[in-house]
Design a protein around this motif. Structure first.
Motif, PDB file in Angstrom:
ATOM      1  N   ARG A 420       0.826  -1.215   0.000  1.00 16.90           N
ATOM      2  CA  ARG A 420       0.000   0.000   0.000  1.00 16.90           C
ATOM      3  C   ARG A 420       0.856   1.260   0.000  1.00 16.90           C
ATOM      4  O   ARG A 420       0.597   2.225  -0.717  1.00 16.90           O
ATOM      5  N   GLY A 423       2.678   1.481  -3.289  1.00 16.88           N
ATOM      6  CA  GLY A 423       1.676   1.787  -4.323  1.00 16.88           C
ATOM      7  C   GLY A 423       1.395   3.285  -4.352  1.00 16.88           C
ATOM      8  O   GLY A 423       1.334   3.909  -5.416  1.00 16.88           O
ATOM      9  N   ALA A 424       1.254   3.867  -3.161  1.00 16.29           N
ATOM     10  CA  ALA A 424       0.964   5.305  -3.069  1.00 16.29           C
ATOM     11  C   ALA A 424       2.105   6.105  -3.675  1.00 16.29           C
ATOM     12  O   ALA A 424       1.911   7.100  -4.372  1.00 16.29           O
ATOM     13  N   SER A 426       4.411   4.962  -5.914  1.00 16.67           N
ATOM     14  CA  SER A 426       4.621   4.745  -7.355  1.00 16.67           C
ATOM     15  C   SER A 426       3.500   5.374  -8.169  1.00 16.67           C
ATOM     16  O   SER A 426       3.686   5.693  -9.344  1.00 16.67           O
ATOM     17  N   ALA A 427       2.354   5.602  -7.558  1.00 15.57           N
ATOM     18  CA  ALA A 427       1.278   6.299  -8.268  1.00 15.57           C
ATOM     19  C   ALA A 427       1.729   7.697  -8.697  1.00 15.57           C
ATOM     20  O   ALA A 427       1.159   8.310  -9.587  1.00 15.57           O
ATOM     21  N   HIS A 428       2.759   8.203  -8.017  1.00 19.27           N
ATOM     22  CA  HIS A 428       3.301   9.511  -8.391  1.00 19.27           C
ATOM     23  C   HIS A 428       4.630   9.377  -9.132  1.00 19.27           C
ATOM     24  O   HIS A 428       5.422  10.319  -9.166  1.00 19.27           O
ATOM     25  N   ASP A 429       4.857   8.205  -9.672  1.00 18.19           N
ATOM     26  CA  ASP A 429       6.086   7.944 -10.435  1.00 18.19           C
ATOM     27  C   ASP A 429       7.360   8.196  -9.643  1.00 18.19           C
ATOM     28  O   ASP A 429       8.371   8.629 -10.201  1.00 18.19           O
ATOM     29  N   GLU A 452      11.533  14.332  -4.127  1.00 16.42           N
ATOM     30  CA  GLU A 452      10.209  13.687  -4.130  1.00 16.42           C
ATOM     31  C   GLU A 452       9.655  13.531  -2.715  1.00 16.42           C
ATOM     32  O   GLU A 452       8.546  13.023  -2.539  1.00 16.42           O
ATOM     33  N   THR A 455       6.016  14.972  -1.812  1.00 20.05           N
ATOM     34  CA  THR A 455       4.945  14.248  -2.500  1.00 20.05           C
ATOM     35  C   THR A 455       4.779  12.861  -1.899  1.00 20.05           C
ATOM     36  O   THR A 455       3.660  12.378  -1.694  1.00 20.05           O
ATOM     37  N   SER A 459       1.374  11.553  -0.164  1.00 14.18           N
ATOM     38  CA  SER A 459       0.576  10.489  -0.772  1.00 14.18           C
ATOM     39  C   SER A 459       0.474   9.268   0.147  1.00 14.18           C
ATOM     40  O   SER A 459      -0.565   8.624   0.203  1.00 14.18           O
ATOM     41  N   ALA A 463      -2.983   7.852   1.567  1.00 21.03           N
ATOM     42  CA  ALA A 463      -3.371   6.466   1.301  1.00 21.03           C
ATOM     43  C   ALA A 463      -3.684   5.712   2.590  1.00 21.03           C
ATOM     44  O   ALA A 463      -4.570   4.870   2.627  1.00 21.03           O
TER      45      ALA A 463
END
Ligand code: ASP
Ligand code: MG
Length: 496
Positions: A420, A423-424, A426-429, A452, A455, A459, A463
């Motif tokens: 989780r 995932g949060a 990588s959702a922002h690359d 990063e 961010t 995120s 999440a």
């Protein structure tokens, strides 16, 4: 333990620590006095230096090697800032001049060390530690006088007179309990308040050794362990531990309860609310560490966060997401470095010998990632290169990184947390360089590019915690120090 020791060891006092953030403006001491009065029982007070004074001394150290006039400037500034406090709180002119003359005497002691540094043109580490302990020596002198002036009977005891001993490591010492316990316990057995400067103890050779930046929290917990205190109360100017840095996240929730391990990991990975080593001595005797906010206190002395043995598994498992920018990676690459015996021992041995603290190690078959404080990275690189290890084909450093940690009891047992969190991200690359799960029972951490960091924190928080938390009980008011205090890294920023 003899019967006699048992009795001495159980005086059940409370150790109360006030930090530099409680001593920012001279008016802040009114709140401190009020808190001391609320205890309504004899307590042991541990104090930090007045806000900014340790930094001032660190800067001063470097200046006096070059310039003699810097000595007088430092002296004058210290006398002036402490005199302003004395003048606000001590109205009687005879007592006032007495305290000012004690203050001047103590600053004259400091002056001798500064003159020594100037004559030598360099800063021996034992002198540096001694000089930096003066912030606390001055604040405790002044606060003891102020409390006594208000009929709050308080005796000042210096760590050297109390017998608080360390392992002798300069800048970042560890308290030696076998040497300290009995003397400290006996020294604080009287039925009155005591005040002790935090941040340092004595080496077995009787040299002053600092306990690392922010070390007064650790002093307080160490003393609590020695006297088997009822609790260690840390007064801060922030609302306890939060689910994330309030500067990055809009609605962080306040955490009311943490285990020693959770609090230690959070502090180690960046939440600057308490020195990471505070929780070790407290845990050894199962003494609760209670956090209070000086800007928000009640006569019932209701703590905001209590750190103890008792834990709970939160609904989302993770209680807080934190970050630290004080990490850098020293990368050793080569086919099979992960399985060749002996490499690690050589590398860690040499780094330790150089006084470089290894913060963490993450290995794979082909890479050993050694996490160091950023200040130690260059030196670390040279040390490893000098070893000329044949199996290591490349040694490099990675600097502009941020370490993100998520912390909570149960994190390893519950499947899917890492997924989780990642995932949060990588959702922002955001690219994750290295990840570690399992090294601690309560934390998962990973490394990303520093740019990063914001961010990523936002995120992950979103999440895991979703939108505004319903159980926010105290809105963060003064957010300045939650993360933005000093670094707890071993490096004190002066040249020795
Ligand atoms: N005054 C010291 C520092 O600034 C110790 C402390 O604040 O606890 O690091
Ligand atoms: Mg501090």
């Amino acid at each position: 333990m003899t019967q006699n020791n048992k009795e001495i060891n159980s005086h059940g006092k409370i150790v109360v620590k006030f930090g530099g953030s409680n001593l920012k403006k001279k008016e802040d001491i009114f709140s401190l006095i009020r808190a001391v009065e609320f205890y309504n029982q004899p307590i042991v007070i541990v104090v930090s230096a007045l806000y900014g004074v340790t930094d001032q001394l660190i800067n001063g150290l470097n200046k006096v090697t070059l310039s003699e006039s810097a000595i007088c400037r430092i002296k004058d500034e210290l006398i002036e800032s402490h005199r302003q406090v004395i003048e606000l709180y001590i109205k009687d002119s005879t007592s006032r001049s007495k305290v000012i003359s004690h203050l001047e005497q103590r600053v004259e002691e400091l002056e001798k060390y500064l003159r020594g540094i100037h004559c030598l043109g360099e800063i021996p580490e034992f002198v540096a530690d001694r000089v930096l302990s003066y912030g606390e020596r001055l604040s405790s002198l002044v606060l003891a006088a102020i409390l006594n002036e208000r009929q709050i009977d308080t005796k000042e005891i210096l760590p050297e007179d109390l017998g608080l001993f360390t392992n002798g490591e300069y800048r970042n010492a560890t308290v030696d309990f076998a040497l300290s316990e009995q003397a400290v316990s006996q020294g604080l057995a009287g039925n009155q308040n005591y005040i002790i400067p935090g941040f340092y103890g004595l080496s077995p050779q009787s040299k002053v050794t600092l306990l690392g930046r922010g070390g007064s929290d650790y002093t307080a917990a160490a003393i609590a362990r020695c006297i088997n205190a009822q609790s260690v109360d840390l007064w801060k100017d922030v609302p306890g531990f939060l689910s994330a840095d309030p500067k990055l996240v809009d609605n962080p929730s306040v955490i009311h309860q943490l285990t020693y391990n959770e609090a230690a990991e959070l502090s180690y990975f960046g939440a600057r609310i308490a020195h990471p080593r505070t929780f070790e001595p407290a845990e050894a005797k199962q003494i609760p560490v209670r956090l209070f906010n000086i800007n928000d206190f009640t006569p019932q002395l209701e703590p905001i966060t209590v750190i103890g043995k008792q834990g709970y598994i939160a609904e989302h498992i993770v209680k807080s997401v934190t970050f630290s920018d004080d990490f850098g990676v020293l990368k050793l690459q080569g086919a099979g470095v992960g399985i060749k015996p002996g490499i690690m021992a050589k590398v860690t041995g040499s780094l330790t010998q150089e006084g470089i603290n290894i913060k963490s190690i993450i290995t794979s078959q082909t890479t050993i990632n050694i996490l160091l404080s950023r200040a130690d990275l260059e030196n670390g690189l040279q040390v490893v290169n000098a070893l000329g290890l044949s199996t290591v084909h490349q040694v490099s450093t990675q600097q502009d990184i941020s370490l993100i940690a998520v912390v909570g009891e149960g994190i390893l047992e519950k499947p899917g947390i890492a997924a989780r969190v990642l995932g949060a991200v990588s959702a922002h690359d955001i690219n994750v360089w290295t990840i570690s799960a399992g090294a601690s029972n309560v934390a998962i951490y990973f490394i990303i590019d520093r740019q990063e960091q914001e961010t990523a924190i936002r995120s992950i928080h979103e999440a895991l915690f979703g939108s505004p938390q319903v159980h926010v009980s105290v809105a963060p008011q003064n957010q300045e120090d939650y993360y933005n205090d000093h670094s707890y890294a071993g490096s004190l920023g002066y040249v020795v």
